[in-house]
Design an enzyme around this catalytic site. Sequence first.
Site, PDB file in Angstrom:
ATOM      1  N   ASN A  71      47.300  40.951  46.614  1.00 27.58           N
ATOM      2  CA  ASN A  71      46.979  40.424  47.940  1.00 27.58           C
ATOM      3  C   ASN A  71      45.479  40.180  48.068  1.00 27.58           C
ATOM      4  OD1 ASN A  71      49.652  40.872  48.355  1.00 27.58           O
ATOM      5  ND2 ASN A  71      49.406  42.493  49.852  1.00 27.58           N
ATOM      6  N   CYS A  72      45.132  39.081  48.684  1.00 30.75           N
ATOM      7  CA  CYS A  72      43.711  38.738  48.862  1.00 30.75           C
ATOM      8  C   CYS A  72      43.319  38.772  50.336  1.00 30.75           C
ATOM      9  CB  CYS A  72      43.425  37.367  48.260  1.00 30.75           C
ATOM     10  SG  CYS A  72      44.365  36.030  49.003  1.00 30.75           S
ATOM     11  N   HIS A  90      43.729  39.001  42.714  1.00 31.31           N
ATOM     12  CA  HIS A  90      43.560  37.598  43.098  1.00 31.31           C
ATOM     13  C   HIS A  90      42.334  37.388  43.975  1.00 31.31           C
ATOM     14  CE1 HIS A  90      48.062  36.478  42.309  1.00 31.31           C
ATOM     15  NE2 HIS A  90      47.449  36.984  41.256  1.00 31.31           N
ATOM     16  N   CYS A  98      29.261  32.266  43.393  1.00 35.38           N
ATOM     17  CA  CYS A  98      28.922  30.968  42.828  1.00 35.38           C
ATOM     18  C   CYS A  98      29.434  30.901  41.392  1.00 35.38           C
ATOM     19  CB  CYS A  98      27.422  30.753  42.858  1.00 35.38           C
ATOM     20  SG  CYS A  98      26.909  29.174  42.136  1.00 35.38           S
TER      21      CYS A  98
END
Length: 102
Positions: A71-72, A90, A98
């Site tokens: 889960n993000c 994830h 970046c």
Amino acid sequence: GISTSSGIPDYRGTQGVDTLAGLGQTTDKVTKDEDDDDVDVDYTKLVPTVAHRGLSEMMSRDLLHYVITQNCDDLHAKSGIPPKAMSEMHGNVFVEYCEKIP
């Protein structure tokens, strides 16, 4: 999944986003755009579910030592699980980096 009751659509269930996409179907909770940000959810308004809070409570009682999640949504952290005791496989929607400058 653990976050579906907080308002995030399921991905791998019978009516999951990815399951339906594999069948060439869509769900009303999904809108595709060029950034592949496909879930119409305001992550800033989500709150941890009973399951998230339960895992946090287990950790505070020393019954759970580490969480590995796909889960993000940041709900594990919002429930009180410290970053050092968790791997977010994830990523996290609230963490950016970046890709061009290491």
